[in-house]
Motif scaffolding. Structure first.
Motif, PDB file in Angstrom:
ATOM      1  N   LYS A  67       3.541  -8.813   0.890  1.00 50.28           N
ATOM      2  CA  LYS A  67       2.127  -8.889   0.525  1.00 50.28           C
ATOM      3  C   LYS A  67       1.551  -7.481   0.520  1.00 50.28           C
ATOM      4  O   LYS A  67       1.814  -6.690   1.431  1.00 50.28           O
ATOM      5  N   LEU A  68       0.761  -7.166  -0.501  1.00 52.23           N
ATOM      6  CA  LEU A  68       0.085  -5.879  -0.556  1.00 52.23           C
ATOM      7  C   LEU A  68      -0.932  -5.800   0.574  1.00 52.23           C
ATOM      8  O   LEU A  68      -1.707  -6.725   0.789  1.00 52.23           O
ATOM      9  N   VAL A  69      -0.923  -4.698   1.310  1.00 49.72           N
ATOM     10  CA  VAL A  69      -1.894  -4.502   2.380  1.00 49.72           C
ATOM     11  C   VAL A  69      -3.194  -4.019   1.746  1.00 49.72           C
ATOM     12  O   VAL A  69      -3.216  -3.011   1.043  1.00 49.72           O
TER      13      VAL A  69
ATOM     14  N   LEU B  15      10.863  -7.090   7.725  1.00 49.75           N
ATOM     15  CA  LEU B  15      10.120  -5.957   8.267  1.00 49.75           C
ATOM     16  C   LEU B  15       8.638  -6.304   8.316  1.00 49.75           C
ATOM     17  O   LEU B  15       8.135  -7.016   7.444  1.00 49.75           O
ATOM     18  N   LYS B  16       7.943  -5.772   9.300  1.00 47.74           N
ATOM     19  CA  LYS B  16       6.498  -5.991   9.398  1.00 47.74           C
ATOM     20  C   LYS B  16       5.781  -5.246   8.272  1.00 47.74           C
ATOM     21  O   LYS B  16       4.889  -5.789   7.644  1.00 47.74           O
ATOM     22  N   ASN B  17       6.148  -4.005   8.046  1.00 46.08           N
ATOM     23  CA  ASN B  17       5.537  -3.177   6.994  1.00 46.08           C
ATOM     24  C   ASN B  17       6.598  -2.351   6.303  1.00 46.08           C
ATOM     25  O   ASN B  17       7.609  -2.011   6.904  1.00 46.08           O
ATOM     26  N   LEU B  18       6.328  -2.012   5.038  1.00 46.08           N
ATOM     27  CA  LEU B  18       7.219  -1.140   4.283  1.00 46.08           C
ATOM     28  C   LEU B  18       6.401  -0.389   3.242  1.00 46.08           C
ATOM     29  O   LEU B  18       5.577  -0.981   2.546  1.00 46.08           O
ATOM     30  N   ILE B  19       6.638   0.902   3.148  1.00 44.53           N
ATOM     31  CA  ILE B  19       6.018   1.728   2.116  1.00 44.53           C
ATOM     32  C   ILE B  19       7.012   1.808   0.967  1.00 44.53           C
ATOM     33  O   ILE B  19       8.163   2.200   1.170  1.00 44.53           O
ATOM     34  N   VAL B  20       6.583   1.426  -0.224  1.00 44.06           N
ATOM     35  CA  VAL B  20       7.445   1.464  -1.410  1.00 44.06           C
ATOM     36  C   VAL B  20       6.844   2.472  -2.385  1.00 44.06           C
ATOM     37  O   VAL B  20       5.658   2.408  -2.701  1.00 44.06           O
ATOM     38  N   PHE B  21       7.671   3.388  -2.870  1.00 46.13           N
ATOM     39  CA  PHE B  21       7.215   4.402  -3.807  1.00 46.13           C
ATOM     40  C   PHE B  21       7.364   3.883  -5.237  1.00 46.13           C
ATOM     41  O   PHE B  21       8.395   3.312  -5.592  1.00 46.13           O
ATOM     42  N   TYR B  22       6.322   4.051  -6.033  1.00 47.40           N
ATOM     43  CA  TYR B  22       6.291   3.506  -7.385  1.00 47.40           C
ATOM     44  C   TYR B  22       7.484   3.941  -8.231  1.00 47.40           C
ATOM     45  O   TYR B  22       8.013   3.156  -9.006  1.00 47.40           O
TER      46      TYR B  22
ATOM     47  N   GLY C 200       3.014   8.154  -5.996  1.00 49.12           N
ATOM     48  CA  GLY C 200       2.230   7.271  -5.149  1.00 49.12           C
ATOM     49  C   GLY C 200       3.073   6.192  -4.510  1.00 49.12           C
ATOM     50  O   GLY C 200       4.291   6.140  -4.690  1.00 49.12           O
ATOM     51  N   TYR C 201       2.411   5.322  -3.776  1.00 51.13           N
ATOM     52  CA  TYR C 201       3.105   4.315  -2.987  1.00 51.13           C
ATOM     53  C   TYR C 201       2.237   3.073  -2.871  1.00 51.13           C
ATOM     54  O   TYR C 201       1.048   3.085  -3.170  1.00 51.13           O
ATOM     55  N   MET C 202       2.862   2.008  -2.411  1.00 50.99           N
ATOM     56  CA  MET C 202       2.125   0.812  -2.031  1.00 50.99           C
ATOM     57  C   MET C 202       2.618   0.388  -0.657  1.00 50.99           C
ATOM     58  O   MET C 202       3.800   0.532  -0.336  1.00 50.99           O
ATOM     59  N   LEU C 203       1.707  -0.097   0.169  1.00 49.37           N
ATOM     60  CA  LEU C 203       2.047  -0.554   1.504  1.00 49.37           C
ATOM     61  C   LEU C 203       2.111  -2.071   1.482  1.00 49.37           C
ATOM     62  O   LEU C 203       1.158  -2.739   1.090  1.00 49.37           O
ATOM     63  N   LEU C 204       3.262  -2.602   1.887  1.00 52.48           N
ATOM     64  CA  LEU C 204       3.471  -4.044   1.933  1.00 52.48           C
ATOM     65  C   LEU C 204       3.587  -4.499   3.383  1.00 52.48           C
ATOM     66  O   LEU C 204       4.053  -3.754   4.246  1.00 52.48           O
ATOM     67  N   SER C 205       3.185  -5.738   3.644  1.00 53.62           N
ATOM     68  CA  SER C 205       3.362  -6.332   4.969  1.00 53.62           C
ATOM     69  C   SER C 205       4.173  -7.613   4.833  1.00 53.62           C
ATOM     70  O   SER C 205       4.323  -8.153   3.733  1.00 53.62           O
ATOM     71  N   ASP C 206       4.693  -8.092   5.962  1.00 55.55           N
ATOM     72  CA  ASP C 206       5.506  -9.312   5.991  1.00 55.55           C
ATOM     73  C   ASP C 206       6.582  -9.256   4.908  1.00 55.55           C
ATOM     74  O   ASP C 206       6.668 -10.106   4.032  1.00 55.55           O
ATOM     75  N   VAL C 207       7.421  -8.228   5.012  1.00 56.57           N
ATOM     76  CA  VAL C 207       8.375  -7.860   3.977  1.00 56.57           C
ATOM     77  C   VAL C 207       9.759  -8.454   4.234  1.00 56.57           C
ATOM     78  O   VAL C 207      10.224  -8.505   5.373  1.00 56.57           O
TER      79      VAL C 207
ATOM     80  N   LYS D  74      -5.429  -6.497  10.303  1.00 57.69           N
ATOM     81  CA  LYS D  74      -4.218  -6.631  11.115  1.00 57.69           C
ATOM     82  C   LYS D  74      -3.914  -5.275  11.743  1.00 57.69           C
ATOM     83  O   LYS D  74      -3.858  -4.261  11.043  1.00 57.69           O
ATOM     84  N   GLN D  75      -3.676  -5.250  13.038  1.00 59.03           N
ATOM     85  CA  GLN D  75      -3.511  -3.983  13.743  1.00 59.03           C
ATOM     86  C   GLN D  75      -2.353  -3.147  13.190  1.00 59.03           C
ATOM     87  O   GLN D  75      -2.503  -1.959  12.947  1.00 59.03           O
ATOM     88  N   GLY D  76      -1.187  -3.761  12.966  1.00 65.66           N
ATOM     89  CA  GLY D  76      -0.044  -3.007  12.444  1.00 65.66           C
ATOM     90  C   GLY D  76      -0.324  -2.428  11.077  1.00 65.66           C
ATOM     91  O   GLY D  76       0.025  -1.283  10.787  1.00 65.66           O
ATOM     92  N   ASP D  77      -0.973  -3.217  10.225  1.00 62.28           N
ATOM     93  CA  ASP D  77      -1.320  -2.736   8.891  1.00 62.28           C
ATOM     94  C   ASP D  77      -2.308  -1.578   8.972  1.00 62.28           C
ATOM     95  O   ASP D  77      -2.214  -0.606   8.236  1.00 62.28           O
ATOM     96  N   MET D  78      -3.278  -1.681   9.892  1.00 61.43           N
ATOM     97  CA  MET D  78      -4.291  -0.636  10.037  1.00 61.43           C
ATOM     98  C   MET D  78      -3.659   0.685  10.458  1.00 61.43           C
ATOM     99  O   MET D  78      -4.051   1.746   9.969  1.00 61.43           O
ATOM    100  N   ILE D  79      -2.673   0.625  11.352  1.00 59.48           N
ATOM    101  CA  ILE D  79      -2.019   1.853  11.814  1.00 59.48           C
ATOM    102  C   ILE D  79      -1.352   2.562  10.643  1.00 59.48           C
ATOM    103  O   ILE D  79      -1.540   3.757  10.434  1.00 59.48           O
TER     104      ILE D  79
END
Length: 109
Positions: A39-41, A91-98, A73-80, A47-52
Motif C-alpha cells: 500500500k502506498l504510504v 516487510l513493514k515498509n519498503l522504499i521502491v525507486f521508480y 524518485g521513490y515511493m514508500l510502501l507499507s505492508d509489503v 501509523k508510527q512506522g510509516d511516519m518514521i
C-alpha cells in the motif's frame, strides 16, 4: 523537466486504493528483484512506522539539491510482500525507486 509518463502512471495507480471501491487492492510492481505488493504510504499517515520513514525521507529529500524529475524518485510502501521465485518476504515498509519498476498493476497477492 516534468515527471515521466512511467512515473505518472505508477503514482496514479499506487493512489487508486484510496478510492472507496478499490480499498482492498494493493499496488503490485514488477521489478528485476521480483514482484512487490503493498500500500502506498500517504503523506499524512498516522501509523508510527510509516511516519518514521516518511520523516526521514522528507529530511533527505529536502537536502537533495536537484529537482526530483523524470524517473528519479521513490515511493514508500507499507505492508509489503516481496516475491522472488518461490521465496516470499513480508516487510513493514519498503522504499521502491521508480527507475527500478518494470510494470505495475492493482490487485491482491
Amino acid at each position: 523537466m516534468m515527471d515521466s509518463l512511467k512515473k505518472t502512471i505508477i503514482r496514479t495507480l499506487a493512489m487508486a486504493p484510496q478510492i472507496d471501491m478499490l480499498t482492498n487492492n494493493q499496488v503490485i510492481l514488477t521489478t528485476a528483484a521480483g514482484v512487490i505488493a503493498g500500500k502506498l504510504v500517504e503523506e499524512n499517515s498516522e501509523k508510527q512506522g510509516d511516519m518514521i520513514y516518511s520523516k526521514m525521507l522528507d529530511a533527505i529529500t529536502e537536502k537533495y539539491e536537484a529537482d526530483i524529475e523524470g524517473n528519479d524518485g521513490y515511493m514508500l510502501l507499507s505492508d509489503v510482500t516481496v516475491i522472488n521465485g518461490n521465496a516470499r518476504t513480508n516487510l513493514k515498509n519498503l522504499i521502491v525507486f521508480y527507475d527500478q519498476i518494470i510494470g505495475v498493476t492493482l490487485g491482491t497477492i
